[in-house]
Design a protein around this motif. Structure first.
Motif, PDB file in Angstrom:
ATOM      1  N   VAL A 207       0.832  -1.206   0.000  1.00 32.59           N
ATOM      2  CA  VAL A 207       0.000   0.000   0.000  1.00 32.59           C
ATOM      3  C   VAL A 207       0.863   1.252   0.000  1.00 32.59           C
ATOM      4  CG1 VAL A 207      -1.679   1.343   1.322  1.00 32.59           C
ATOM      5  CG2 VAL A 207      -2.023  -1.099   1.017  1.00 32.59           C
ATOM      6  N   GLY A 208       1.944   1.244   0.765  1.00 34.55           N
ATOM      7  CA  GLY A 208       2.843   2.395   0.765  1.00 34.55           C
ATOM      8  C   GLY A 208       3.461   2.636  -0.599  1.00 34.55           C
ATOM      9  N   LEU A 209       3.865   1.547  -1.272  1.00 27.48           N
ATOM     10  CA  LEU A 209       4.420   1.688  -2.608  1.00 27.48           C
ATOM     11  C   LEU A 209       3.365   2.183  -3.587  1.00 27.48           C
ATOM     12  CD1 LEU A 209       6.511  -1.611  -2.643  1.00 27.48           C
ATOM     13  CD2 LEU A 209       7.392   0.713  -2.343  1.00 27.48           C
ATOM     14  N   ALA A 210       2.124   1.712  -3.423  1.00 25.27           N
ATOM     15  CA  ALA A 210       1.037   2.196  -4.282  1.00 25.27           C
ATOM     16  C   ALA A 210       0.760   3.666  -4.024  1.00 25.27           C
ATOM     17  CB  ALA A 210      -0.224   1.367  -4.040  1.00 25.27           C
ATOM     18  N   ALA A 211       0.835   4.089  -2.763  1.00 23.30           N
ATOM     19  CA  ALA A 211       0.647   5.502  -2.436  1.00 23.30           C
ATOM     20  C   ALA A 211       1.761   6.354  -3.029  1.00 23.30           C
ATOM     21  CB  ALA A 211       0.580   5.687  -0.922  1.00 23.30           C
ATOM     22  N   ALA A 212       2.988   5.850  -2.964  1.00 24.50           N
ATOM     23  CA  ALA A 212       4.123   6.590  -3.518  1.00 24.50           C
ATOM     24  C   ALA A 212       3.986   6.740  -5.033  1.00 24.50           C
ATOM     25  CB  ALA A 212       5.425   5.876  -3.168  1.00 24.50           C
ATOM     26  N   HIS A 213       3.623   5.661  -5.716  1.00 22.10           N
ATOM     27  CA  HIS A 213       3.420   5.731  -7.166  1.00 22.10           C
ATOM     28  C   HIS A 213       2.270   6.675  -7.497  1.00 22.10           C
ATOM     29  CE1 HIS A 213       3.579   4.625 -11.318  1.00 22.10           C
ATOM     30  NE2 HIS A 213       2.488   3.883 -11.304  1.00 22.10           N
ATOM     31  N   SER A 214       1.220   6.636  -6.682  1.00 20.33           N
ATOM     32  CA  SER A 214       0.076   7.531  -6.889  1.00 20.33           C
ATOM     33  C   SER A 214       0.480   8.982  -6.723  1.00 20.33           C
ATOM     34  CB  SER A 214      -1.045   7.177  -5.910  1.00 20.33           C
ATOM     35  OG  SER A 214      -1.528   5.872  -6.132  1.00 20.33           O
ATOM     36  N   ALA A 215       1.312   9.261  -5.721  1.00 24.69           N
ATOM     37  CA  ALA A 215       1.783  10.631  -5.518  1.00 24.69           C
ATOM     38  C   ALA A 215       2.571  11.116  -6.733  1.00 24.69           C
ATOM     39  CB  ALA A 215       2.637  10.704  -4.248  1.00 24.69           C
ATOM     40  N   GLN A 216       3.356  10.228  -7.318  1.00 25.47           N
ATOM     41  CA  GLN A 216       4.073  10.593  -8.542  1.00 25.47           C
ATOM     42  C   GLN A 216       3.089  10.899  -9.668  1.00 25.47           C
ATOM     43  OE1 GLN A 216       6.455   7.038  -8.920  1.00 25.47           O
ATOM     44  NE2 GLN A 216       8.253   7.990  -7.986  1.00 25.47           N
ATOM     45  N   LEU A 217       2.062  10.068  -9.813  1.00 26.08           N
ATOM     46  CA  LEU A 217       1.076  10.303 -10.866  1.00 26.08           C
ATOM     47  C   LEU A 217       0.357  11.630 -10.682  1.00 26.08           C
ATOM     48  CD1 LEU A 217      -0.531   6.735 -11.091  1.00 26.08           C
ATOM     49  CD2 LEU A 217       0.953   7.811 -12.791  1.00 26.08           C
ATOM     50  N   LEU A 218       0.184  12.046  -9.427  1.00 26.42           N
ATOM     51  CA  LEU A 218      -0.500  13.298  -9.127  1.00 26.42           C
ATOM     52  C   LEU A 218       0.414  14.517  -9.244  1.00 26.42           C
ATOM     53  CD1 LEU A 218      -2.645  12.056  -6.123  1.00 26.42           C
ATOM     54  CD2 LEU A 218      -3.539  12.907  -8.301  1.00 26.42           C
ATOM     55  N   GLY A 219       1.697  14.293  -9.535  1.00 26.18           N
ATOM     56  CA  GLY A 219       2.594  15.412  -9.816  1.00 26.18           C
ATOM     57  C   GLY A 219       3.524  15.822  -8.702  1.00 26.18           C
ATOM     58  N   ALA A 220       3.673  15.000  -7.661  1.00 24.70           N
ATOM     59  CA  ALA A 220       4.583  15.349  -6.568  1.00 24.70           C
ATOM     60  C   ALA A 220       6.000  15.566  -7.101  1.00 24.70           C
ATOM     61  CB  ALA A 220       4.583  14.253  -5.514  1.00 24.70           C
ATOM     62  N   SER A 221       6.686  16.524  -6.512  1.00 22.60           N
ATOM     63  CA  SER A 221       8.066  16.784  -6.926  1.00 22.60           C
ATOM     64  C   SER A 221       9.038  15.817  -6.278  1.00 22.60           C
ATOM     65  CB  SER A 221       8.453  18.221  -6.576  1.00 22.60           C
ATOM     66  OG  SER A 221       8.348  18.442  -5.176  1.00 22.60           O
TER      67      SER A 221
END
Length: 406
Positions: A207-221
């Motif tokens: 879940v943490g890895l999915a959250a991290a990938h999701s944050a990247q998809l949402l444009g996190a720097s």
């Protein structure tokens, strides 16, 4: 009638593959079934031949004996399958459709469902709002780590894949739509991740890895992932995350400052939950440590997404308060910093179609991010053991040997 092998919780630390009854369009009595749900007719449901079903960290809480789950409970709430039978009240889902099943069961009729809050459906669990397959205190709906499973409210809930051949080619990604991809994405959305944001993700499990990938998809720097397990942190780095090993470097703020030049992030996501452990040399459980640490490192006015599981009953907790879900959370710190907290199950249906399209277009690479690993149904008990030991893999059970390139 076909057999139906399934993964069953037998006692703390053990699961077995057992032959259970073939599903019907009715909820029969059995381990964990709420008495008020016994005999519930589901003509609005379907029977699925399970194509893939995943082992989840939430399942591990039960298998470890950290919940009140009864012996004999059929596990599994992450389900993707082919429709082989439809109830006479099902209008739009057809035999042969390949579908993703949201882990939270929702009727589509109550006020919560009509407001897209399908994680707190009011009609599927007599105990309290919200339900799931194969999970303790969730109404008793039979789990899907099996060859076949019944899914109610099919027209409302099921996400049909537009092309079966394409779906099977991307099945290792699409199988994540039932839970962890929407859950990680919900954590990121709840935390307010936006273009340019700096994000801290607590926990490098699936879940943490999915959250991290999701944050990247949402444009996190910058996405920083913290954990106590080097192998899981290496997996986070494999798709571009910064990492912090809190066993080796227990001061989270200092480690964030080394990465960002400031000791705080714009927002944070708790993907650990109630079985958290102390940082540094401590081996003790510290169920509030993640919540307190993310408040410390999130800037004033920031948001905290909390998809990590917290329970109302934990018989294996170290102290009496934690046994009832009472934690020593520094709420005053969160109040002083005007933090926003978003908790609870993920309303999968709010996100799963958009995430499906991101997968089919190639934009999302969730199977790679979480290291999806195929196993057979017979290998599930070993998969549970390996997952519990901390391996950086998301185990995907293939009950009928239908997934290519195993």
């Amino acid at each position: 009638m076909a057999g139906n092998n399934a993964v069953v919780f037998t006692k703390p630390g053990e699961v077995e593959v057992q032959d259970i009854s073939f599903p019907e369009l009715v909820l029969r009595d059995g381990p964990g079934v709420n008495p008020l749900n016994v005999g519930r007719k589901c003509n609005h449901g379907v029977i699925l031949k399970v194509i893939t079903t995943n082992i989840c960290g939430s399942d591990q809480h039960m298998v470890r004996g950290r919940t009140t789950a009864p012996s004999g409970l059929v596990l599994g709430h992450e389900i993707t399958g082919e429709v082989i039978e439809v109830g006479n009240d099902v209008e739009f889902i057809k035999k042969g459709d390949l579908v993703s099943v949201p882990f939270n069961i929702a009727c589509g009729r109550c006020t919560s469902c009509k407001q897209q809050n399908t994680h707190i459906c009011e009609n599927v669990n007599p105990e309290r709002p919200g339900s799931a397959y194969g999970y303790v205190d969730m109404g008793g709906w039979v789990g899907g780590q099996s060859e076949y499973v019944m899914v109610p409210y099919a027209d409302f809930q099921l996400l049909k894949f537009p092309d079966k051949d394409q779906a099977m080619e991307k099945i290792l990604d699409l199988t994540m739509l039932s839970d962890i991809f929407p859950t990680g994405y919900h954590g990121a959305v709840s935390a307010g991740v936006r273009l340019g944001a700096t994000v801290y993700v607590a926990g490098a499990g699936p879940v943490g890895l999915a959250a991290a990938h999701s944050a990247q998809l949402l444009g996190a720097s910058v996405v920083i992932v913290g954990d106590l397990n080097n192998d899981r942190l290496a997996q986070a780095r494999s798709f571009g995350c910064e990492t912090v090993n809190l066993r080796e470097h227990p001061n989270l703020a200092e480690q964030i400052e080394q990465i960002l030049k400031v000791p705080e992030v714009d927002c944070a996501i708790d993907c650990v939950g109630f079985e958290a452990h102390g940082h540094g040399d401590s081996k003790e459980e510290a169920p509030a440590i993640v919540l307190n640490s993310i408040m410390e490192v999130t800037k004033a006015g920031g948001r905290l997404g909390i998809p990590g599981l917290y329970v109302t009953g934990d018989p294996g907790a170290a102290d009496n308060d934690a046994k009832h879900g009472t934690l020593k959370v520094r709420l005053g710190l969160g109040w002083a910093k005007a933090h926003t907290f978003v908790t609870g199950q993920t309303p999968v249906m709010k996100y799963h179609r958009d995430l499906m399209m991101a997968i089919l277009s190639g934009k999302a690479q969730i199977a790679k991010a979480v290291n999806a690993t195929i196993i057979s149904l017979e290998e599930a008990p070993k998969g549970y053991q390996q997952f519990d030991s901390g391996v950086s893999k998301k185990f995907v059970i293939d009950p009928h040997n239908m997934v290519k390139n195993r």
